[in-house]
Motif scaffolding. Structure first.
Motif, short mmCIF file in Angstrom:
data_model
loop_
_atom_site.label_atom_id
_atom_site.label_comp_id
_atom_site.label_asym_id
_atom_site.label_seq_id
_atom_site.Cartn_x
_atom_site.Cartn_y
_atom_site.Cartn_z
N SER A 207 17.53 65.08 102.72
CA SER A 207 18.46 65.77 103.60
C SER A 207 19.75 64.96 103.72
O SER A 207 19.82 63.81 103.29
N HIS A 208 20.75 65.54 104.33
CA HIS A 208 21.97 64.81 104.68
C HIS A 208 21.61 63.78 105.74
O HIS A 208 20.80 64.04 106.62
N GLY A 209 22.25 62.62 105.63
CA GLY A 209 21.94 61.55 106.58
C GLY A 209 22.23 61.92 108.02
O GLY A 209 21.66 61.32 108.95
N ALA A 254 19.60 55.44 97.83
CA ALA A 254 20.69 54.75 97.17
C ALA A 254 21.98 54.78 97.99
O ALA A 254 22.95 54.11 97.65
N LYS A 255 22.03 55.53 99.10
CA LYS A 255 23.31 55.75 99.77
C LYS A 255 23.03 55.90 101.27
O LYS A 255 21.99 56.43 101.66
N SER A 256 23.98 55.45 102.08
CA SER A 256 23.72 55.42 103.52
C SER A 256 23.59 56.81 104.13
O SER A 256 22.87 57.01 105.12
N ASN A 257 24.25 57.81 103.56
CA ASN A 257 24.23 59.14 104.21
C ASN A 257 23.35 60.15 103.49
O ASN A 257 23.52 61.35 103.64
N VAL A 258 22.42 59.65 102.66
CA VAL A 258 21.46 60.54 101.99
C VAL A 258 20.06 60.09 102.35
O VAL A 258 19.70 58.93 102.12
N ILE A 259 19.28 61.00 102.92
CA ILE A 259 17.86 60.71 103.13
C ILE A 259 17.14 61.09 101.84
O ILE A 259 17.22 62.25 101.42
N PRO A 260 16.50 60.11 101.16
CA PRO A 260 15.90 60.40 99.85
C PRO A 260 14.61 61.20 99.99
O PRO A 260 14.14 61.45 101.12
#
Ligand code: ZN
Ligand code: ZN
Length: 412
Positions: A207-209, A254-260
């Motif tokens: 989801s979006h962070g 890999a990125k602060s605003n992406v929930i993997p």
């Protein structure tokens, strides 16, 4: 003179060539299951010594039949490690190779002393062959590939080892370790731990962070699992039992605003007891599944087991026989109680395939206070007395069973 002393009377003449062989092996290390040069060198040498040579599963067995008597197997491993050597030795390795596991070019080094195991067993095989009048029975020198990946002994057994060579009455092995040079260490019962590695993948919903309510967050799930796994050794295993559960890698996102959408963990286990091992594995799978349920994970977790090492559980009688022989030869001050070591080995797969009792001992390689642990880039055991001691140990232990003055009469 004892049979062992008679066999070893040839050591002074052998030593210069054996030291050269050691340096050649050290300068030409090969990664696990890629040991073409080393295997060819060993097989050629054994043939030159008139051993019957069986090449099987990437390994080599030299068989010397010398009349009635016990069948004694001594095993040496011959692979090296993806380590860049930093010993400064004149015969240091500068070898690089493609590491099939990582796909990268890596430095290669004999950082675990397997070069000593090979040089000492080949030297002992030569001395034993030259002194056939002093012993009877069958001596087998088994050289295995791929110890460092737990693949080599299994490859030889899977290729049909038990049908290809005589059944040994006793199996022996040694390992160079971070102890004082000139010393041998024995240990009845569990000596090296069983080792298991597990890759665990847990699944979430990305989801979006900024919208965690639309996700199943595998980062939080994996973090909870790592903490909860600590309770297995602390709360489920009896205080007197030994177990290690280490999470060596935890990867997600890999990125602060992406929930993997998934997370992976690499675990390493060490145990000295099959029941404890089974209980720890059961605990891990149970906790991971339950935490996934608690997190509303959309898909069951997966468990991939790899690099599995069996327990090294030295037979009490064989170890007592070896210890007596070592004490008579080296003197009591050079024979120590090794204690248990948390490292692991696949040696026991060979004797276990035959149902043969076995013992593995340690050989020290360092000046007091200057020891370096195995697998370290600076692992450089003293050439002497380590090579002499390890060669003598092979001969002395074998002659305890094969020598005409043999101390062990429990085998035929
Ligand atoms: Zn090693
Ligand atoms: Zn090793």
């Amino acid at each position: 003179m004892s049979a062992a002393a008679t066999v070893l009377s040839g050591l002074d003449d052998l030593r210069p060539a054996q030291e050269d062989l050691y340096k050649d092996l050290h300068a030409h290390p090969e990664l696990s299951m890629q040991e073409t040069r080393t295997r060819t060198l060993i097989a050629d040498r054994l043939r030159a010594l008139d051993y019957r040579v069986i090449e099987i599963g990437g390994g080599v067995v030299g068989i010397l039949e010398n009349g009635d008597g016990p069948v004694v197997l001594h095993r040496a491993d011959f692979d090296a490690l993806p380590v860049v050597e930093d010993t400064g030795l004149p015969y240091a390795s500068t070898v690089t190779a493609l590491d099939e596991a990582s796909g990268e070019t890596v430095g290669v080094m004999h950082a675990c002393g397997h070069d000593f195991h090979v040089a000492s067993l080949l030297g002992a095989a030569e001395l034993i062959a030259a002194a056939r009048d002093t012993w009877s029975g069958t001596f087998m020198a088994l050289f295995q590939p791929g110890e460092e990946t737990a693949a080599g002994a299994a490859a030889m057994v899977d290729a049909g080892l038990t049908g290809a060579i005589p059944r040994p009455d006793v199996a022996l092995a040694q390992h160079v370790l971070n102890h004082d040079a000139g010393v041998v260490g024995v240990q009845p019962g569990p000596m090296l731990s069983a080792g298991d590695s597990i890759k665990i993948t847990v699944f979430g919903k990305g989801s979006h962070g900024s919208m965690p309510h639309l996700s199943v967050d595998p980062v939080v799930l994996a973090a909870t699992i790592v903490v909860r796994l600590q309770t297995i050794v602390a709360r489920e295993i009896a205080p007197g039992d030994f177990g290690v559960v280490t999470v060596g890698a935890l990867n997600a996102g890999a990125k602060s605003n992406v929930i993997p959408d998934h997370a992976t963990m690499l675990l390493n286990l060490r145990t000295y007891d099959e029941d404890v091992r089974a209980a720890i594995i059961d605990g891990i799978e149970r906790i991971v599944r339950a935490e996934c349920d608690a997190a509303r994970s959309p898909q069951p977790p997966t468990f991939e087991y790899y690099d599995r090492y069996p327990l090294t559980d030295n037979d009490a009688d064989v170890t007592a026989t070896v210890r007596r022989a070592f004490t008579a030869h080296f003197g009591a001050d050079r024979v120590i109680d090794l204690g248990r070591v948390t490292a692991s080995e696949d040696f026991s797969r060979v004797p276990d395939a035959f149902g043969t009792p076995y013992s593995m001992w340690g050989v020290g390689g360092f000046n007091p206070g200057e020891g370096v642990p195995n697998h370290n880039p600076r692992f450089a055991p003293l050439l002497q007395p380590t090579l002499d001691t390890s060669t003598e140990a092979v001969v002395v232990a074998a002659m305890a069973y094969l020598g005409h003055d043999r101390t062990d009469t429990s085998t035929p």
